[in-house]
Design a protein around this motif. Structure first.
Motif, PDB file in Angstrom:
ATOM      1  N   LEU A 118       4.782  -1.289  -9.578  1.00 54.79           N
ATOM      2  CA  LEU A 118       4.653  -0.008  -8.876  1.00 54.79           C
ATOM      3  C   LEU A 118       5.980   0.445  -8.274  1.00 54.79           C
ATOM      4  N   GLN A 119       6.836  -0.520  -7.974  1.00 54.98           N
ATOM      5  CA  GLN A 119       8.115  -0.170  -7.323  1.00 54.98           C
ATOM      6  C   GLN A 119       9.060   0.557  -8.264  1.00 54.98           C
ATOM      7  N   VAL A 120       8.881   0.368  -9.577  1.00 60.95           N
ATOM      8  CA  VAL A 120       9.792   1.003 -10.544  1.00 60.95           C
ATOM      9  C   VAL A 120       9.265   2.343 -11.033  1.00 60.95           C
ATOM     10  N   LEU A 121       8.090   2.752 -10.556  1.00 58.99           N
ATOM     11  CA  LEU A 121       7.566   4.055 -10.973  1.00 58.99           C
ATOM     12  C   LEU A 121       8.395   5.185 -10.359  1.00 58.99           C
ATOM     13  N   PRO A 122       8.536   6.313 -11.063  1.00 60.61           N
ATOM     14  CA  PRO A 122       9.369   7.423 -10.548  1.00 60.61           C
ATOM     15  C   PRO A 122       8.649   8.283  -9.518  1.00 60.61           C
ATOM     16  N   TYR A 123       7.937   7.630  -8.584  1.00 62.05           N
ATOM     17  CA  TYR A 123       7.222   8.344  -7.534  1.00 62.05           C
ATOM     18  C   TYR A 123       7.818   7.949  -6.192  1.00 62.05           C
ATOM     19  N   GLU A 124       8.126   8.941  -5.395  1.00 64.59           N
ATOM     20  CA  GLU A 124       8.714   8.677  -4.087  1.00 64.59           C
ATOM     21  C   GLU A 124       7.617   8.530  -3.038  1.00 64.59           C
ATOM     22  N   ARG A 156      -5.782  -6.747  -1.318  1.00 68.09           N
ATOM     23  CA  ARG A 156      -5.990  -8.093  -1.862  1.00 68.09           C
ATOM     24  C   ARG A 156      -5.535  -8.163  -3.314  1.00 68.09           C
ATOM     25  N   LEU A 157      -5.897  -7.138  -4.098  1.00 66.74           N
ATOM     26  CA  LEU A 157      -5.481  -7.130  -5.502  1.00 66.74           C
ATOM     27  C   LEU A 157      -3.968  -6.984  -5.649  1.00 66.74           C
ATOM     28  N   LEU A 158      -3.373  -6.171  -4.800  1.00 64.06           N
ATOM     29  CA  LEU A 158      -1.913  -5.995  -4.878  1.00 64.06           C
ATOM     30  C   LEU A 158      -1.185  -7.287  -4.574  1.00 64.06           C
ATOM     31  N   LYS A 159      -1.699  -8.071  -3.612  1.00 61.09           N
ATOM     32  CA  LYS A 159      -1.067  -9.357  -3.289  1.00 61.09           C
ATOM     33  C   LYS A 159      -1.301 -10.381  -4.394  1.00 61.09           C
ATOM     34  N   LYS A 160      -2.454 -10.267  -5.053  1.00 62.54           N
ATOM     35  CA  LYS A 160      -2.823 -11.254  -6.051  1.00 62.54           C
ATOM     36  C   LYS A 160      -2.242 -10.935  -7.418  1.00 62.54           C
ATOM     37  N   SER A 161      -2.199  -9.660  -7.783  1.00 59.65           N
ATOM     38  CA  SER A 161      -1.799  -9.269  -9.128  1.00 59.65           C
ATOM     39  C   SER A 161      -0.281  -9.318  -9.283  1.00 59.65           C
ATOM     40  N   PRO A 162       0.210  -9.960 -10.346  1.00 57.52           N
ATOM     41  CA  PRO A 162       1.668  -9.966 -10.579  1.00 57.52           C
ATOM     42  C   PRO A 162       2.200  -8.618 -11.051  1.00 57.52           C
ATOM     43  N   VAL A 182       0.826  -1.208   0.000  1.00 58.77           N
ATOM     44  CA  VAL A 182       0.000   0.000   0.000  1.00 58.77           C
ATOM     45  C   VAL A 182       0.862   1.260   0.000  1.00 58.77           C
ATOM     46  N   SER A 183       2.090   1.161   0.523  1.00 61.73           N
ATOM     47  CA  SER A 183       2.956   2.338   0.571  1.00 61.73           C
ATOM     48  C   SER A 183       3.313   2.856  -0.811  1.00 61.73           C
ATOM     49  N   TYR A 184       3.262   1.968  -1.817  1.00 60.67           N
ATOM     50  CA  TYR A 184       3.569   2.398  -3.178  1.00 60.67           C
ATOM     51  C   TYR A 184       2.378   3.098  -3.842  1.00 60.67           C
ATOM     52  N   ILE A 185       1.201   3.063  -3.195  1.00 57.39           N
ATOM     53  CA  ILE A 185       0.028   3.764  -3.741  1.00 57.39           C
ATOM     54  C   ILE A 185       0.076   5.205  -3.226  1.00 57.39           C
ATOM     55  N   THR A 186       0.852   6.029  -3.878  1.00 61.09           N
ATOM     56  CA  THR A 186       0.964   7.437  -3.505  1.00 61.09           C
ATOM     57  C   THR A 186      -0.111   8.248  -4.218  1.00 61.09           C
ATOM     58  N   GLN A 187      -0.191   9.520  -3.892  1.00 62.27           N
ATOM     59  CA  GLN A 187      -1.162  10.405  -4.532  1.00 62.27           C
ATOM     60  C   GLN A 187      -0.886  10.533  -6.027  1.00 62.27           C
TER      61      GLN A 187
END
Length: 357
Positions: free
Chosen positions: A88-94, A77-83, A23-28
């Motif tokens: 999201l980790q490679v997106l240029p958002y801090e 749930r979707l984040l755990k399920k979706s490959p 969830v931490s990678y879901i930024t604004q």
């Protein structure tokens, strides 16, 4: 608590930590660009992100909104399920500083819980004794630190006084050296100008005397020739006059040489005095350089000692802070366990009373 229950607790904490990390990678920024990320993240995840953004925009409170909580659970749930969630980790958002701190805190809480669940009674007692010893050492260290700070302040005052006196002496020495240089330069200039003017005046006087003597000698020779022609008897007298004239010229030349020699001696003495003053100046400069180097070395040693003391004090503070955090967590854990034990006893009493009825 047996090992199976401890494993279940750790498993729950691991799942919670993994959900928080995703969830931490879901930024604004991710929520704002959910439509553009549809091809990258997938249709389901992108739609869930858009729905969650709309709930955030319309929701008045993020603490008591059940729809928002359900959306967060669905998103986890979707984040755990979706490959594609790993993209999201490679997106240029801090990620924000607060969520990173929360992740670090939960990670430390998980490690602490694992450590507490795998700790025996003997280890607990040993840790308690260690914490008490650390507390005693902290109190002694604080007292020693206060004493050392007092001593350091006194030493700093003394060093400042010594540095001030050294600076005053240095300024005084520099002023004296500057005065000596100025007076020496002025004396040298005055002596050279006086010597040059005297030499020029003596030379012009000598040239005038020499010209006059030459004229007199020529006149004497002419007179001698005339007298020889007039009378040979006066030849001896003329020779004597010529000799006297040559002697007078030689005397004048000797006096001039003596005057010039005396001026040269004065110039040599002045030069010797200048060389002596210059050598003293070099000695003063060398002494000042040595004192300045010693002062720099002393300040460097004091700075290193102060840095070592500061690092040692900082290490003790970190250790003490860690001990206090561990003690606070342990007290909270004991309080929670005591509350759970009381609730269990009340539940058993309630069951027993129900059975009796």
């Amino acid at each position: 608590m047996n090992s199976l229950e401890a494993g279940r607790v750790l498993s729950v904490l691991d799942e919670t930590l993994e959900g928080l990390r995703l969830v931490s990678y879901i930024t604004q920024d991710v929520l704002d660009t959910a439509e553009q990320l549809r091809d990258m993240l997938g249709e389901d995840l992108a739609n869930t992100l858009i729905k969650h953004r709309q709930l955030l925009q319309t929701g008045k409170s993020t603490l008591n909104n059940e729809q928002l909580q359900a959306s967060i659970l669905e998103l986890v749930r979707l984040l755990k399920k979706s490959p594609s969630a790993q993209r999201l980790q490679v997106l240029p958002y801090e990620r924000t500083y607060g969520i990173l701190q929360a992740l670090q805190y939960f990670d430390q809480l998980r490690l602490f819980t694992q450590k507490r669940l795998t700790t025996t009674v003997e280890e607990d007692s040993s840790n308690r004794e260690y914490f008490e010893e650390v507390r005693d050492r902290e109190e002694r260290a604080v007292a020693e630190r206060l004493q050392l700070e007092q001593k350091l302040r006194l030493q700093r005052v003394e060093l400042q006084k010594a540095a001030g006196s050294i600076q005053v002496s240095e300024d005084r020495a520099r002023g004296e050296v500057a005065d000596v240089q100025s007076s020496t330069s002025q004396s040298r200039t005055a002596i050279e100008s006086a010597s040059k003017s005297q030499a020029d005046s003596d030379r012009s006087a000598f040239q005038a005397d020499l010209a006059l003597a030459t004229k007199e000698l020529a006149a004497a020779r002419a007179e001698l020739a005339r007298l020889r022609a007039e009378h040979k008897d006066n030849e001896a007298l003329l020779r004597k006059a010529r000799k006297r004239a040559e002697q007078d010229v030689e005397v004048q030349i000797g006096e001039y040489d003596a005057d010039v020699g005396a001026k040269e001696e004065e110039l040599a003495k002045a030069r010797a005095e200048y060389e002596e003053v210059l050598s003293q100046l070099h000695e003063y400069n060398r002494g000042w350089s040595e004192m300045y180097q010693e002062r720099l070395e002393y300040e460097e040693r004091e700075r290193r000692l102060a840095e070592q003391r500061f690092q040692a004090a900082l290490l003790n503070l970190r250790r003490n802070h860690a001990a206090r955090v561990i003690q606070a967590a342990w007290r909270a854990y004991k309080k929670a366990r005591e509350i759970a034990r009381k609730k269990a006893k009340k539940a058993e009493k309630a069951k027993a009373a129900a059975k009796k009825k």
